[in-house]
Structures are given as structure tokens and as C-alpha cells.
Enzyme design. Structure first.
Site, PDB file in Angstrom:
ATOM      1  N   ASP A 125      32.429 -58.632  61.326  1.00  0.00           N
ATOM      2  CA  ASP A 125      31.966 -59.234  60.679  1.00  0.00           C
ATOM      3  C   ASP A 125      31.157 -60.470  60.785  1.00  0.00           C
ATOM      4  O   ASP A 125      30.069 -59.810  62.142  1.00  0.00           O
ATOM      5  CB  ASP A 125      33.089 -60.349  60.061  1.00  0.00           C
ATOM      6  CG  ASP A 125      33.528 -61.539  59.366  1.00  0.00           C
ATOM      7  OD1 ASP A 125      32.214 -61.584  58.778  1.00  0.00           O
ATOM      8  OD2 ASP A 125      33.915 -62.529  59.724  1.00  0.00           O
ATOM      9  N   LYS A 126      30.040 -61.220  60.024  1.00  0.00           N
ATOM     10  CA  LYS A 126      29.087 -62.488  60.660  1.00  0.00           C
ATOM     11  C   LYS A 126      29.455 -63.488  60.368  1.00  0.00           C
ATOM     12  O   LYS A 126      30.191 -64.205  59.216  1.00  0.00           O
ATOM     13  CB  LYS A 126      28.012 -61.779  59.596  1.00  0.00           C
ATOM     14  CG  LYS A 126      27.019 -62.614  59.856  1.00  0.00           C
ATOM     15  CD  LYS A 126      26.239 -63.669  58.680  1.00  0.00           C
ATOM     16  CE  LYS A 126      26.815 -64.310  57.480  1.00  0.00           C
ATOM     17  NZ  LYS A 126      26.512 -65.233  57.151  1.00  0.00           N
ATOM     18  N   HIS A 127      29.179 -64.350  61.153  1.00  0.00           N
ATOM     19  CA  HIS A 127      29.302 -65.797  61.403  1.00  0.00           C
ATOM     20  C   HIS A 127      27.941 -66.414  61.063  1.00  0.00           C
ATOM     21  O   HIS A 127      27.201 -66.061  61.646  1.00  0.00           O
ATOM     22  CB  HIS A 127      30.068 -66.314  61.915  1.00  0.00           C
ATOM     23  CG  HIS A 127      30.113 -67.379  62.469  1.00  0.00           C
ATOM     24  ND1 HIS A 127      31.113 -68.594  61.469  1.00  0.00           N
ATOM     25  CD2 HIS A 127      29.768 -68.386  62.628  1.00  0.00           C
ATOM     26  CE1 HIS A 127      31.220 -70.186  61.192  1.00  0.00           C
ATOM     27  NE2 HIS A 127      29.390 -69.806  62.046  1.00  0.00           N
ATOM     28  N   SER A 128      26.937 -67.567  59.704  1.00  0.00           N
ATOM     29  CA  SER A 128      26.307 -68.223  60.250  1.00  0.00           C
ATOM     30  C   SER A 128      26.581 -69.711  60.306  1.00  0.00           C
ATOM     31  O   SER A 128      27.376 -70.299  60.544  1.00  0.00           O
ATOM     32  CB  SER A 128      25.454 -68.063  58.740  1.00  0.00           C
ATOM     33  OG  SER A 128      24.866 -69.093  58.290  1.00  0.00           O
ATOM     34  N   THR A 173      30.515 -71.402  52.027  1.00  0.00           N
ATOM     35  CA  THR A 173      30.581 -70.044  50.730  1.00  0.00           C
ATOM     36  C   THR A 173      32.074 -69.716  50.404  1.00  0.00           C
ATOM     37  O   THR A 173      31.768 -69.127  48.975  1.00  0.00           O
ATOM     38  CB  THR A 173      31.008 -68.741  51.954  1.00  0.00           C
ATOM     39  OG1 THR A 173      30.121 -68.353  52.922  1.00  0.00           O
ATOM     40  CG2 THR A 173      30.753 -67.308  51.546  1.00  0.00           C
ATOM     41  N   ARG A 220      36.607 -84.292  66.517  1.00  0.00           N
ATOM     42  CA  ARG A 220      35.078 -84.284  67.048  1.00  0.00           C
ATOM     43  C   ARG A 220      33.902 -85.435  66.048  1.00  0.00           C
ATOM     44  O   ARG A 220      33.415 -86.585  65.905  1.00  0.00           O
ATOM     45  CB  ARG A 220      34.573 -82.689  67.609  1.00  0.00           C
ATOM     46  CG  ARG A 220      34.952 -82.265  68.547  1.00  0.00           C
ATOM     47  CD  ARG A 220      34.786 -81.232  68.913  1.00  0.00           C
ATOM     48  NE  ARG A 220      33.255 -80.619  68.442  1.00  0.00           N
ATOM     49  CZ  ARG A 220      33.227 -79.716  67.801  1.00  0.00           C
ATOM     50  NH1 ARG A 220      34.091 -78.683  67.691  1.00  0.00           N
ATOM     51  NH2 ARG A 220      32.022 -79.345  68.159  1.00  0.00           N
ATOM     52  N   SER A 237      34.461 -73.566  68.705  1.00  0.00           N
ATOM     53  CA  SER A 237      35.613 -73.539  67.888  1.00  0.00           C
ATOM     54  C   SER A 237      35.252 -72.716  67.057  1.00  0.00           C
ATOM     55  O   SER A 237      36.013 -71.789  65.770  1.00  0.00           O
ATOM     56  CB  SER A 237      34.508 -74.947  66.799  1.00  0.00           C
ATOM     57  OG  SER A 237      34.687 -75.253  65.858  1.00  0.00           O
ATOM     58  N   LYS A 257      37.621 -69.178  65.693  1.00  0.00           N
ATOM     59  CA  LYS A 257      38.692 -69.067  64.165  1.00  0.00           C
ATOM     60  C   LYS A 257      37.654 -67.151  64.104  1.00  0.00           C
ATOM     61  O   LYS A 257      39.002 -66.032  63.672  1.00  0.00           O
ATOM     62  CB  LYS A 257      37.343 -69.655  63.526  1.00  0.00           C
ATOM     63  CG  LYS A 257      38.679 -70.897  63.803  1.00  0.00           C
ATOM     64  CD  LYS A 257      36.871 -72.108  62.571  1.00  0.00           C
ATOM     65  CE  LYS A 257      36.212 -72.083  63.216  1.00  0.00           C
ATOM     66  NZ  LYS A 257      35.797 -73.402  62.757  1.00  0.00           N
ATOM     67  N   LYS A 258      36.984 -66.833  64.802  1.00  0.00           N
ATOM     68  CA  LYS A 258      36.291 -65.521  64.115  1.00  0.00           C
ATOM     69  C   LYS A 258      37.313 -64.459  64.915  1.00  0.00           C
ATOM     70  O   LYS A 258      37.604 -63.239  64.462  1.00  0.00           O
ATOM     71  CB  LYS A 258      35.334 -65.316  65.183  1.00  0.00           C
ATOM     72  CG  LYS A 258      33.880 -65.836  64.289  1.00  0.00           C
ATOM     73  CD  LYS A 258      33.716 -65.320  62.499  1.00  0.00           C
ATOM     74  CE  LYS A 258      33.912 -65.574  61.061  1.00  0.00           C
ATOM     75  NZ  LYS A 258      34.131 -65.078  59.783  1.00  0.00           N
TER      76      LYS A 258
END
Ligand code: URA
Length: 436
Positions: free
Chosen positions: A80-83, A120, A168, A183, A187-188
Site C-alpha cells: 500500500d501507499k500512504h500520503s 480520499t 492531540r 499514528s 494504521k498501515k
């Protein structure tokens, strides 16, 4: 150690051991640690930081606070990818089906937008019928058949992060590199991936507004993820201008649809998308290097396979079965579309990208408080890249709005957010660096 002793240790600059971090996260999850104690520890970490071992322990404990997925039924690499979030950043919508068309499985669990960056999930929910929160069985079925599924976070994935982030957010402790790292990664890591690729945005529309801070975050993310057992690489990419020529929800989906079908592709968006898919293919073992990965990604885009995967994903998640045949027929449209002209000759020389994102929020396309609804129809299109030549009457953007008052307000904001100069600006690269 008692919770107050954990806080005291960190407050005084000491190192926390993994068992204490795990105990704290347990209390965060079951609410036996109070909101005040969570806030105090967050502030202590904000000022004292965490070393890599502590950040790895925090990430793993938060990952393990809920369900951790695994994919034994799949015979393809799961990547997967995360931005870290930007403006006009609809990369995920094209990247997931391109990567799927190249042979990866992409279980993409995404977030909703908050503040100036879009989400997204909000974009995908512009598609009528699209179920962004399917049950586990449907999620797995879609991944098996379409190769990708873009869905929302279930309550049971890294629940500790949900409470931690909420606290936070209201205690001015979001901007801490180890806390952001834990954080994002908790999740990833709970997605059960074989590898992860990160897109760390850098610029005036990003969390990290300068290269030093973006490098620091990218380094932390890559080292902590690797330390937690997940092969990870990161690209640092420019966010000093919107990435796509559209910013909003339905308008970014329409932009992605045009990209996938080849009707129109924004140049910088193409570069970032292909570079990230290439990273995913290399880390998934489907390409030997980034050049080969890029070539394969481009081929999957050009031969229509990526578009097919996107259509399949949408149909299986409840959207129209022929979405890409005529996306405009399915997507909501704002009642007013009004052009803002440049007003002078010259070149687009710079953006306040955050200001562009806030214009979308002002139109109702984003939210300032979690849980607020968003208006899928509003937004901006026709945004020009830095360096574009403009005449007096060239539109700098088209404003998609609900009424004339919104148009007037957003046009004022846009005038301040887009700079036009007499001379052409220097060209700046979109990919600024790589880690991992
Ligand atoms: N995104 C996240 O998911 N967490 C943070 O702390 C910051 C950005």
C-alpha cells in the site's frame, strides 16, 4: 510503572521501555488512562521527543490495540501507499488500480479530509452508491477480484490511535515527529501489508513546510516502519502547488477518471503517481528497479487495464457498473461554475497551496471539525501549473459553487493564493528526494 511515573519519566527526558509504552497504550485503548494523562504524555513527547526504539514500541503497541489483518488467501504481494496529505492530491485513485493491474494487491484504508487537505474517502463517496465502509467479507472479495479496494478505517483498526489523535488534535500536540510516525504507521501496519510506500509532502500546502522537516519525517517513518518489520521506502514530493488541476471531491474523481481513460493527465500528477507505483512494484518484487517499475505502471495505464480495475472496484463496492464510460453522468455538479481570470499577462509563479485547500473548505468541500458533512459537488478545476503562461482573460481556475456569495468570497481568496509574475519562474522538480 504507574501512568504518572511514565509521564514523569518522559517529561524529564528519560527513555520509556517497551513494557511501559505497551501498558500506556492499553490504558489509552480501554480508557483507564485519563484524557488529562494522555494529553500530558503527548506534550512531554512533543518537547522531549522519542528515540527510534521508543517510537517502534509505540507503533507496535498501537497497531496491536485492535485487529491486525492478514491475507493468506492472496497469491500476490500486498503493498500500500500512504500520503501525508496535500491539496489536489488524488494520487490514490489512480495508483491503486494501476498497481493492481500490475499484479499487486492494494488494501487501501484511507481517511477523511480535515482542514486544508482533502480525504480520499470523501472523494470516493462522491460516486453514487459507493460503499466506502464495506464489511470484512466484501472488502476481501473486492481485493481478490479487482486487486484493490479503497475503503474507510473500521473502528477496530488501531483504535488507540483514534483516541490519541483526537486528544492531540485539541491539545496542540499533533506536530510531533514520533507521534505522527506512530499514528500513521500503526494504521498501515494493521493492514497486514508485505511492504509500504510513503509519499511525504513538502511545501506550503503540507504538514511539513520545509525540506528539513519533510526529510526528518520521512527518515523517521522509514526507520520506524523498518524497525517494526515492514519494508518501507518514502518519496518526498513537492506540495507548493496543487498536484492535480482540480481540488475538491467529485471534481478530483472526474480528474482521476480522465487520467485513467487518457482523456487528460496533469503532468506533475502523472510523474508522482508513476514514481510511487514504481516504488510499490520494486518493494513487492514485481520490478527490479524504479525504471522498470515506471515502464510497467505506464503500460498498465495506457492499455486500459488500470481503468478496468478501477471500474471493477467501483462496481463491486456498489457504484455504477459503467462509471468510466461517462463519469459526468454519475457525479454531482455544483449549480454554479464561474471562471476567475488572471487579470494581467504573465506567468503563474507560485501558490499558497494551503490557501487553495482552504478555499475548498470555504466552499463546503472540506471540514474543519471531524464528523462534519462535506459537499461533494463544490471545488476548483482548471488550476494551472506553476510556469503556465497566462493572458489577461485566461482563467486561473473555475470555481464550482452553490451560490454567488461563495463565488465572490472564493475568488478573493484565490487572488491571494495564486501569484502571477511578469517573468517565468524557475522550474522546480516534483520529486524532491527518497528514503529507504
Ligand atoms: N496523519 C495521521 O494519521 N496521524 C497524524 O498524527 C498526522 C497525520
Amino acid at each position: 510503572m504507574l501512568t504518572q511515573e511514565i509521564i514523569r519519566t518522559k517529561r524529564d527526558g528519560g527513555e520509556l521501555d517497551p513494557a511501559d509504552i505497551a501498558r500506556f497504550v492499553q490504558g489509552l485503548t480501554d480508557s483507564s488512562v485519563t484524557e488529562g494523562q494522555v494529553a500530558a504524555l503527548a506534550m512531554a513527547v512533543y518537547f522531549q521527543g522519542m528515540n527510534r526504539a521508543e517510537a517502534v514500541a509505540l507503533t507496535l503497541a498501537m497497531r496491536d490495540s485492535g485487529e491486525v489483518l492478514s491475507w493468506p488467501e492472496l497469491d500476490r504481494p500486498v503493498v500500500d501507499k500512504h500520503s501525508t496529505g496535500g491539496v489536489g492530491d488524488n494520487v490514490s485513485l489512480m495508483l491503486a488500480p494501476i498497481a493492481a493491474a500490475c499484479g499487486l494487491a492494494v488494501p487501501m484504508i484511507s481517511g477523511r479530509g480535515l482542514g486544508h487537505t482533502g480525504g480520499t474517502l470523501d472523494k470516493m463517496e462522491s460516486i453514487p452508491g459507493y460503499n466506502a465502509v464495506p464489511d470484512n467479507a466484501l472488502f476481501r472479495k473486492v481485493i481478490a477480484s479487482a486487486g484493490c479496494a479503497i475503503i474507510g478505517q473500521t473502528g477496530n483498526l488501531a483504535p488507540a490511535d483514534k483516541r490519541f489523535y483526537g486528544i492531540r488534535d485539541v491539545t496542540a500536540t499533533v506536530e510531533s515527529v514520533p507521534l505522527i510516525t506512530a499514528s500513521i504507521l500503526s494504521k498501515k501496519l494493521a493492514e497486514g501489508l508485505g511492504a509500504l510506500v510513503l509519499d511525504v509532502k513538502c511545501g506550503n500546502g503540507a504538514f511539513m513546510d520545509n525540506p528539513d522537516r519533510a526529510n526528518e519525517l520521512a527518515g523517521s517513518l522509514v526507520e520506524v516502519a523498518t524497525g517494526a518489520g515492514m519494508p518501507t521506502t518514502a518519496l518526498i514530493t513537492d506540495m507548493n502547488q496543487p498536484l492535480a488541476s482540480a481540488a475538491g471531491n467529485a471534481v478530483e474523481v472526474a480528474n482521476a477518471a480522465d487520467f485513467l481513460t487518457g482523456k487528460a493527465r496533469d503532468g506533475r500528477l502523472l510523474d508522482v503517481t508513476l514514481a510511487l507505483v514504481a516504488e510499490m512494484l520494486v518493494s513487492g518484487g514485481l520490478a527490479t528497479d524504479a525504471d522498470e517499475g515506471r515502464t510497467r505502471a505506464l503500460a498498465a495505464l495506457e492499455d486500459g487495464k488500470a481503468a478496468e480495475q478501477f471500474n471493477r472496484m467501483i462496481a463491486e463496492l456498489g457504484g455504477p457498473s459503467d462509471f468510466l464510460r461517462d463519469p459526468g453522468r454519475h457525479l454531482v455538479r455544483a449549480p454554479l461554475i464561474s471562471a476567475l481570470s488572471a487579470g494581467r499577462e504573465g506567468y503563474v509563479s507560485g501558490y499558497d497551496a494551503r490557501g487553495i485547500g482552504m478555499s475548498v473548505v470555504a466552499l463546503g468541500g472540506g471540514r474543519t471539525r471531524p464528523g462534519d458533512p462535506v459537499d461533494h459537488a463544490v471545488g476548483l478545476t482548471g488550476l494551472l501549473p506553476v510556469g503556465a503562461r497566462v493572458e489577461k482573460d485566461t482563467p486561473l481556475a473555475l470555481v464550482h459553487a452553490r451560490n454567488e456569495d461563495q463565488v465572490a468570497m472564493v475568488q478573493r481568496q484565490l487572488r491571494a493564493a495564486v501569484q502571477v509574475s511578469e517573468t517565468p519562474p524557475d522550474r522546480s522538480p516534483v520529486i524532491l528526494g527518497r528514503k529507504g
